[in-house]
Design an enzyme around this catalytic site. Structure first.
Site, PDB file in Angstrom:
ATOM      1  N   ASP A  96       0.867  -1.190   0.008  1.00 57.93           N
ATOM      2  CA  ASP A  96       0.081  -0.216   0.025  1.00 57.93           C
ATOM      3  C   ASP A  96       0.983   1.336   0.109  1.00 57.93           C
ATOM      4  O   ASP A  96       0.102   2.372   0.300  1.00 57.93           O
ATOM      5  CB  ASP A  96      -0.768   0.070   1.316  1.00 57.93           C
ATOM      6  CG  ASP A  96      -0.027  -0.156   2.569  1.00 57.93           C
ATOM      7  OD1 ASP A  96       1.158   0.160   2.570  1.00 57.93           O
ATOM      8  OD2 ASP A  96      -0.686  -0.508   3.647  1.00 57.93           O
ATOM      9  N   GLU A 118       0.003  -9.143  -1.022  1.00 57.36           N
ATOM     10  CA  GLU A 118      -0.561  -8.609   0.330  1.00 57.36           C
ATOM     11  C   GLU A 118      -1.566  -7.878  -0.391  1.00 57.36           C
ATOM     12  O   GLU A 118      -2.019  -6.598   0.079  1.00 57.36           O
ATOM     13  CB  GLU A 118       0.295  -7.755   0.919  1.00 57.36           C
ATOM     14  CG  GLU A 118      -0.170  -7.440   2.552  1.00 57.36           C
ATOM     15  CD  GLU A 118       0.916  -6.733   3.489  1.00 57.36           C
ATOM     16  OE1 GLU A 118       1.620  -7.219   4.210  1.00 57.36           O
ATOM     17  OE2 GLU A 118       0.671  -5.277   3.554  1.00 57.36           O
ATOM     18  N   GLU A 132      -2.292   5.034   2.542  1.00 50.79           N
ATOM     19  CA  GLU A 132      -1.947   3.923   2.143  1.00 50.79           C
ATOM     20  C   GLU A 132      -3.419   3.079   1.902  1.00 50.79           C
ATOM     21  O   GLU A 132      -3.585   2.253   1.047  1.00 50.79           O
ATOM     22  CB  GLU A 132      -1.451   3.050   3.395  1.00 50.79           C
ATOM     23  CG  GLU A 132      -0.023   3.445   3.453  1.00 50.79           C
ATOM     24  CD  GLU A 132       0.360   4.747   4.406  1.00 50.79           C
ATOM     25  OE1 GLU A 132      -0.626   5.388   4.824  1.00 50.79           O
ATOM     26  OE2 GLU A 132       1.520   4.893   4.465  1.00 50.79           O
ATOM     27  N   HIS A 208       5.688   6.034  13.236  1.00 52.44           N
ATOM     28  CA  HIS A 208       6.064   7.214  12.184  1.00 52.44           C
ATOM     29  C   HIS A 208       5.051   7.376  11.191  1.00 52.44           C
ATOM     30  O   HIS A 208       5.483   8.345  10.237  1.00 52.44           O
ATOM     31  CB  HIS A 208       7.304   6.129  11.400  1.00 52.44           C
ATOM     32  CG  HIS A 208       6.720   5.094  10.617  1.00 52.44           C
ATOM     33  ND1 HIS A 208       6.214   5.285   9.234  1.00 52.44           N
ATOM     34  CD2 HIS A 208       6.600   3.701  11.000  1.00 52.44           C
ATOM     35  CE1 HIS A 208       5.629   3.913   8.773  1.00 52.44           C
ATOM     36  NE2 HIS A 208       6.058   3.210   9.743  1.00 52.44           N
ATOM     37  N   ARG A 210       2.351   8.957   8.548  1.00 56.92           N
ATOM     38  CA  ARG A 210       1.842  10.171   8.374  1.00 56.92           C
ATOM     39  C   ARG A 210       0.939  10.750   9.243  1.00 56.92           C
ATOM     40  O   ARG A 210       1.074  11.843   9.620  1.00 56.92           O
ATOM     41  CB  ARG A 210       1.782  10.414   6.933  1.00 56.92           C
ATOM     42  CG  ARG A 210       2.901  10.758   5.934  1.00 56.92           C
ATOM     43  CD  ARG A 210       2.304  10.712   4.400  1.00 56.92           C
ATOM     44  NE  ARG A 210       3.377  11.716   3.906  1.00 56.92           N
ATOM     45  CZ  ARG A 210       4.591  11.047   3.356  1.00 56.92           C
ATOM     46  NH1 ARG A 210       4.688   9.771   3.657  1.00 56.92           N
ATOM     47  NH2 ARG A 210       5.530  11.572   2.620  1.00 56.92           N
ATOM     48  N   HIS A 241      12.505   5.859  12.947  1.00 56.65           N
ATOM     49  CA  HIS A 241      12.514   5.915  11.312  1.00 56.65           C
ATOM     50  C   HIS A 241      13.267   7.283  11.254  1.00 56.65           C
ATOM     51  O   HIS A 241      13.516   8.344  11.748  1.00 56.65           O
ATOM     52  CB  HIS A 241      11.128   6.424  11.475  1.00 56.65           C
ATOM     53  CG  HIS A 241      10.633   6.210   9.954  1.00 56.65           C
ATOM     54  ND1 HIS A 241      11.171   7.247   9.069  1.00 56.65           N
ATOM     55  CD2 HIS A 241       9.969   5.409   9.044  1.00 56.65           C
ATOM     56  CE1 HIS A 241      10.631   6.937   7.700  1.00 56.65           C
ATOM     57  NE2 HIS A 241       9.935   5.771   7.761  1.00 56.65           N
TER      58      HIS A 241
END
Ligand code: UD1
Ligand code: UDP
Length: 368
Positions: A96, A118, A132, A208, A210, A241
């Site tokens: 994604d 996936e 995503e 991490h 967004r 990250h």
């Protein structure tokens, strides 16, 4: 020979695509090459090195604090040349990320069939996770072949009228453990190697996403501070990250506590073995929600929803949201109440038997 081009670009895609690449390279009826978009740089290289795979092409697109627009434009533009040159029979993308969606779109523009590894994970909330959820929906729309990790992922696709060439294969993340997890593992990370943490309860943290950047990430960090101060005997380990915006918040809030260890991103070998040594995981990562249950490690998900309900249903994963108070309270429960902890700490693996890559390779060998 079927010419397969595997395209990926970020750390989690690499963890899950490398086992498949290793399998495809074993097959005599398949010619497999790998193109990295380079959406990630150092964090991607760590995974390639761990699996000892060398890419055939790399678009090297990563820029500091890159925007979604920049990622999209660059990949779309640069992939056209590569696809025209290689002329693959099929392109494989994963999951994604922006790399996944844009690579699928680039293949579609050349009328090259796409296989989606996936496939079928959904929250059905366009803005969570962002971007995503829409990336995977659009990739699913483009793809000809859908490799769904679980039966419920297949149902999600059926609900969108995607019923042709849908295969339930398991998740290749479980296959990855064959390469990454060993008994009597010795850590590569110099700090982990010499740290006297054995015997202590470890809370492993990653965050991490967004949509968590800003206030939610501050809340997460504040909850961790409270826990660390109240329980000086536990050790929080947080491999941070490389996103500079994430690092700014995390180092500012968590930087000065004696029982919080902030580390640079770990190699996937260190990371998987650290999961195995941890007491509890706090994370907003997708991959960790699949990995930790396989080790019997409770996971508190630092998000408001998840596209991975299987381990939640099994009781090993709990979605706790992003309020500081909720995260503090739920973490405390697991540190204090051994019965509740043990109920969650059962090894659960709804994501496959470690043979997903073989299944996908078998299917690809038999398409003409
Ligand atoms: C991306 C994916 C997300 C996935 C995550 C895994 C998108 C839109 N997002 O988000 O789905 O969960 O990867 O980690 O596809 N950086 C480095 N070195 C690296 C990697 C990143 O310095 O090796 C820094 C760069 O400044 C970069 C920033 O991190 O601009 C953000 O990277 P980006 O790929 O845009 O977003 P992620 O949050 O990593
Ligand atoms: N991971 C790693 N090193 C780290 C943190 C995570 O190798 O320092 C691994 C983790 O075990 C999992 C994958 O990276 O396999 C998850 O990647 P990430 O959290 O970047 O993405 P997400 O799962 O959120 O998409």
């Amino acid at each position: 020979m079927t010419k397969v081009l595997v395209i990926f670009g970020t750390r989690p895609e690499a963890v899950k695509m490398c086992p498949l690449v290793l399998e495809l390279k074993k097959r005599s009826k398949i010619e497999c090459s790998v193109c990295l978009t380079g959406q990630h740089k150092e964090m991607l290289r760590q995974v390639m090195d761990a699996f000892d795979i060398q890419e055939d092409y790399n678009l090297y697109i990563m820029k500091e604090k890159q925007s979604l627009t920049a990622i999209t434009i660059q990949i779309l533009d640069k992939l056209e040349f590569i696809l025209r040159k290689i002329k693959p029979d099929i392109v494989l993308v994963h999951g994604d990320t922006s790399t996944s969606y844009v690579a699928a779109l680039a293949a579609f523009y050349q009328q090259i069939p796409v296989g989606h590894v996936e496939a079928g994970l959904r929250t059905n909330n366009k803005y969570s996770p962002f971007p995503e959820e829409l990336n995977r929906q659009m990739t699913g729309r483009i793809a000809e072949y859908h490799f769904a990790p679980t039966p419920s992922n297949k149902i999600n696709l059926k609900n969108e009228n995607i019923t042709n060439n849908v295969f339930v294969t398991g998740n290749t993340v479980i296959d990855a453990f064959k390469t990454t997890v060993t008994n009597n593992y010795i850590f590569n990370n110099a700090i982990l190697k010499k740290y006297q943490w054995r015997g202590k309860r470890i809370i492993l943290v990653t965050a991490h996403r967004r949509e968590n950047i800003g206030k939610p990430l501050e809340n997460i960090c504040n909850a961790i501070v409270r826990i660390a101060k109240e329980y000086p005997d536990i050790l929080v380990i947080y491999p941070v990250h490389l996103n500079p915006i994430v690092r700014e918040t995390v180092y500012k809030v968590l930087g000065n506590l004696q029982n919080i260890l902030l580390l640079d991103p770990l190699s996937v070998l260190d990371m998987h073995n650290l999961i195995a040594h941890s007491y509890l995981i706090l994370t907003d990562s997708g991959g960790l929600q699949e990995e930790a249950p396989a080790f019997g490690k409770p996971v508190l998900v630092l998000r408001t929803e998840t596209e991975r309900p299987e381990a939640v249903e099994a009781g090993t994963v709990k979605v706790v949201g992003v309020s500081s108070q909720d995260i503090y309270r739920e973490t405390r429960v697991l540190l204090e109440d051994i019965n509740i902890y043990q109920k969650m700490a059962r090894a659960v693996n709804p994501y496959g038997d470690g043979h997903a890559s073989e299944r996908i390779a078998d299917i690809l060998e038999n398409i003409s």
